[in-house]
Motif scaffolding. Sequence first.
Motif, PDB file in Angstrom:
ATOM      1  N   ALA A 105       0.641  -1.322   0.039  1.00  0.00           N
ATOM      2  CA  ALA A 105       0.347  -0.197  -0.025  1.00  0.00           C
ATOM      3  C   ALA A 105       0.941   1.050   0.124  1.00  0.00           C
ATOM      4  O   ALA A 105       0.317   2.132  -0.588  1.00  0.00           O
ATOM      5  CB  ALA A 105      -0.830  -0.341   1.204  1.00  0.00           C
ATOM      6  N   GLN A 106       2.209   1.153   0.587  1.00  0.00           N
ATOM      7  CA  GLN A 106       3.041   2.123   0.251  1.00  0.00           C
ATOM      8  C   GLN A 106       3.695   2.787  -0.675  1.00  0.00           C
ATOM      9  O   GLN A 106       3.838   3.764  -1.024  1.00  0.00           O
ATOM     10  CB  GLN A 106       4.023   1.944   1.869  1.00  0.00           C
ATOM     11  N   SER A 107       4.000   1.415  -0.851  1.00  0.00           N
ATOM     12  CA  SER A 107       4.512   1.353  -2.590  1.00  0.00           C
ATOM     13  C   SER A 107       3.471   2.559  -3.401  1.00  0.00           C
ATOM     14  O   SER A 107       4.167   3.272  -4.585  1.00  0.00           O
ATOM     15  CB  SER A 107       5.026   0.526  -2.492  1.00  0.00           C
ATOM     16  N   LEU A 108       2.719   1.671  -3.316  1.00  0.00           N
ATOM     17  CA  LEU A 108       1.134   2.058  -4.481  1.00  0.00           C
ATOM     18  C   LEU A 108       1.119   3.236  -4.388  1.00  0.00           C
ATOM     19  O   LEU A 108       1.123   4.108  -5.386  1.00  0.00           O
ATOM     20  CB  LEU A 108       0.616   1.467  -4.245  1.00  0.00           C
ATOM     21  N   TYR A 109       1.058   3.820  -3.140  1.00  0.00           N
ATOM     22  CA  TYR A 109       0.736   5.976  -2.335  1.00  0.00           C
ATOM     23  C   TYR A 109       1.728   6.342  -3.111  1.00  0.00           C
ATOM     24  O   TYR A 109       1.466   7.197  -3.855  1.00  0.00           O
ATOM     25  CB  TYR A 109       0.474   5.444  -1.010  1.00  0.00           C
ATOM     26  N   ALA A 110       3.141   6.247  -2.814  1.00  0.00           N
ATOM     27  CA  ALA A 110       4.480   6.456  -3.708  1.00  0.00           C
ATOM     28  C   ALA A 110       4.512   6.489  -4.980  1.00  0.00           C
ATOM     29  O   ALA A 110       4.526   7.781  -5.577  1.00  0.00           O
ATOM     30  CB  ALA A 110       5.824   6.137  -2.772  1.00  0.00           C
ATOM     31  N   LEU A 111       3.885   5.167  -5.696  1.00  0.00           N
ATOM     32  CA  LEU A 111       3.748   5.594  -7.066  1.00  0.00           C
ATOM     33  C   LEU A 111       3.279   6.384  -7.969  1.00  0.00           C
ATOM     34  O   LEU A 111       3.482   7.390  -8.647  1.00  0.00           O
ATOM     35  CB  LEU A 111       3.938   4.436  -7.465  1.00  0.00           C
ATOM     36  N   ARG A 112       2.250   6.322  -6.532  1.00  0.00           N
ATOM     37  CA  ARG A 112       1.046   7.757  -7.364  1.00  0.00           C
ATOM     38  C   ARG A 112       0.826   8.771  -7.019  1.00  0.00           C
ATOM     39  O   ARG A 112       0.961   9.580  -8.023  1.00  0.00           O
ATOM     40  CB  ARG A 112      -0.684   7.238  -6.452  1.00  0.00           C
ATOM     41  N   LYS A 113       1.852   9.067  -5.966  1.00  0.00           N
ATOM     42  CA  LYS A 113       2.154  10.694  -5.676  1.00  0.00           C
ATOM     43  C   LYS A 113       3.218  10.826  -6.461  1.00  0.00           C
ATOM     44  O   LYS A 113       3.041  11.955  -7.128  1.00  0.00           O
ATOM     45  CB  LYS A 113       2.914  10.761  -4.363  1.00  0.00           C
ATOM     46  N   LEU A 114       4.493  10.347  -7.459  1.00  0.00           N
ATOM     47  CA  LEU A 114       5.752  10.345  -8.198  1.00  0.00           C
ATOM     48  C   LEU A 114       4.266  10.994  -9.904  1.00  0.00           C
ATOM     49  O   LEU A 114       4.805  11.156 -10.419  1.00  0.00           O
ATOM     50  CB  LEU A 114       6.580   9.358  -8.534  1.00  0.00           C
ATOM     51  N   ILE A 115       3.358   9.167  -9.790  1.00  0.00           N
ATOM     52  CA  ILE A 115       2.489   9.990 -11.333  1.00  0.00           C
ATOM     53  C   ILE A 115       2.049  11.249 -11.084  1.00  0.00           C
ATOM     54  O   ILE A 115       2.589  12.066 -12.559  1.00  0.00           O
ATOM     55  CB  ILE A 115       1.484   8.536 -11.516  1.00  0.00           C
ATOM     56  N   ASP A 116       1.728  10.818 -10.158  1.00  0.00           N
ATOM     57  CA  ASP A 116       1.094  13.187 -10.570  1.00  0.00           C
ATOM     58  C   ASP A 116       1.690  14.075 -10.546  1.00  0.00           C
ATOM     59  O   ASP A 116       1.186  15.362 -11.094  1.00  0.00           O
ATOM     60  CB  ASP A 116       0.006  13.037  -8.967  1.00  0.00           C
ATOM     61  N   ALA A 117       2.543  13.962  -9.567  1.00  0.00           N
ATOM     62  CA  ALA A 117       3.387  15.376  -9.882  1.00  0.00           C
ATOM     63  C   ALA A 117       4.429  15.053 -11.306  1.00  0.00           C
ATOM     64  O   ALA A 117       3.918  16.321 -11.664  1.00  0.00           O
ATOM     65  CB  ALA A 117       4.796  14.474  -8.963  1.00  0.00           C
ATOM     66  N   ALA A 118       4.374  13.965 -11.219  1.00  0.00           N
ATOM     67  CA  ALA A 118       4.974  14.414 -12.846  1.00  0.00           C
ATOM     68  C   ALA A 118       3.916  14.822 -14.146  1.00  0.00           C
ATOM     69  O   ALA A 118       4.666  15.320 -15.171  1.00  0.00           O
ATOM     70  CB  ALA A 118       5.402  12.599 -13.412  1.00  0.00           C
ATOM     71  N   ALA A 119       2.546  14.872 -13.590  1.00  0.00           N
ATOM     72  CA  ALA A 119       1.968  14.253 -14.529  1.00  0.00           C
ATOM     73  C   ALA A 119       1.230  15.789 -14.490  1.00  0.00           C
ATOM     74  O   ALA A 119       1.071  16.646 -15.764  1.00  0.00           O
ATOM     75  CB  ALA A 119       0.201  13.481 -14.566  1.00  0.00           C
ATOM     76  N   TYR A 120       1.330  16.761 -13.539  1.00  0.00           N
ATOM     77  CA  TYR A 120       0.400  17.831 -12.931  1.00  0.00           C
ATOM     78  C   TYR A 120       1.489  18.693 -12.643  1.00  0.00           C
ATOM     79  O   TYR A 120       1.054  19.706 -12.076  1.00  0.00           O
ATOM     80  CB  TYR A 120      -1.398  17.532 -12.147  1.00  0.00           C
ATOM     81  N   ALA A 121       2.317  18.417 -12.122  1.00  0.00           N
ATOM     82  CA  ALA A 121       3.409  19.356 -11.684  1.00  0.00           C
ATOM     83  C   ALA A 121       4.264  20.033 -12.764  1.00  0.00           C
ATOM     84  O   ALA A 121       4.628  19.430 -13.940  1.00  0.00           O
ATOM     85  CB  ALA A 121       4.311  18.966 -10.733  1.00  0.00           C
ATOM     86  N   PRO A 122       4.513  21.373 -12.578  1.00  0.00           N
ATOM     87  CA  PRO A 122       5.735  21.411 -13.658  1.00  0.00           C
ATOM     88  C   PRO A 122       6.881  21.501 -13.717  1.00  0.00           C
ATOM     89  O   PRO A 122       7.220  21.255 -15.084  1.00  0.00           O
ATOM     90  CB  PRO A 122       5.316  23.302 -12.961  1.00  0.00           C
ATOM     91  N   HIS A 123       7.671  20.832 -13.007  1.00  0.00           N
ATOM     92  CA  HIS A 123       8.819  20.620 -12.415  1.00  0.00           C
ATOM     93  C   HIS A 123       8.400  19.181 -11.704  1.00  0.00           C
ATOM     94  O   HIS A 123       8.540  19.303  -9.923  1.00  0.00           O
ATOM     95  CB  HIS A 123       9.876  21.004 -12.175  1.00  0.00           C
ATOM     96  N   SER A 124       9.050  18.123 -11.863  1.00  0.00           N
ATOM     97  CA  SER A 124       9.134  16.987 -10.957  1.00  0.00           C
ATOM     98  C   SER A 124      10.718  17.120  -9.511  1.00  0.00           C
ATOM     99  O   SER A 124      11.412  17.386  -9.941  1.00  0.00           O
ATOM    100  CB  SER A 124       8.895  15.622 -11.956  1.00  0.00           C
ATOM    101  N   LYS A 125       9.875  16.552  -8.782  1.00  0.00           N
ATOM    102  CA  LYS A 125      11.121  17.224  -7.440  1.00  0.00           C
ATOM    103  C   LYS A 125      11.429  16.127  -7.224  1.00  0.00           C
ATOM    104  O   LYS A 125      13.007  15.631  -6.888  1.00  0.00           O
ATOM    105  CB  LYS A 125      10.752  17.338  -5.971  1.00  0.00           C
TER     106      LYS A 125
END
Length: 182
Positions: A105-125
Amino acid sequence: MPSLLQRITNSIFLAMMWVLRNWLGCFIGLIALLALHRNRFQLMNLLNTFRWKLGLWWRPQRALILTLNLLHQRAELTGAAPKKSKTHHQWLGEMMTRTNDINVAQSLYALRKLIDAAAYAPHSKASEKDCAQICQTCQRGCSLKWFQTEYQQSQAADDQNQVSQAERMKHVEYTGAAHHEY
């Protein structure tokens, strides 16, 4: 010149003679085909995982897309593929709530956060190293066996919900019919 029926009969006879001469090879081939058919999902998963690892090595900046595709392929192999209308956010969230394994569950949450950041954030950190580590954790945690057990559990829960709804509807119809008699 032999007729068509004679040529067909001769062909069948020659094929049977060849099988009789090479019976051991035919038997081993038949056993191999049965084994491949029985383990076809594991074989496809192995090929998909190899392609994922090759993709990570070749283009590490595509790790998120490759990992999400690998999870989709594993879900499809088990019959638990998400509906076309579901976003990755909804699907990963659903998988997080269904699992009993906190690490998955934690790894899926981290993956979802990374995908959201890559899709919606101007620059992925997130660095490529962190991203690759999370993708590897998801790949190991969400194995084909994990999808099979999660899918079976979710199917059982869905079947139970359908039975409960049907029983509630019968109860509502019964009490409604009894109410109208008064």
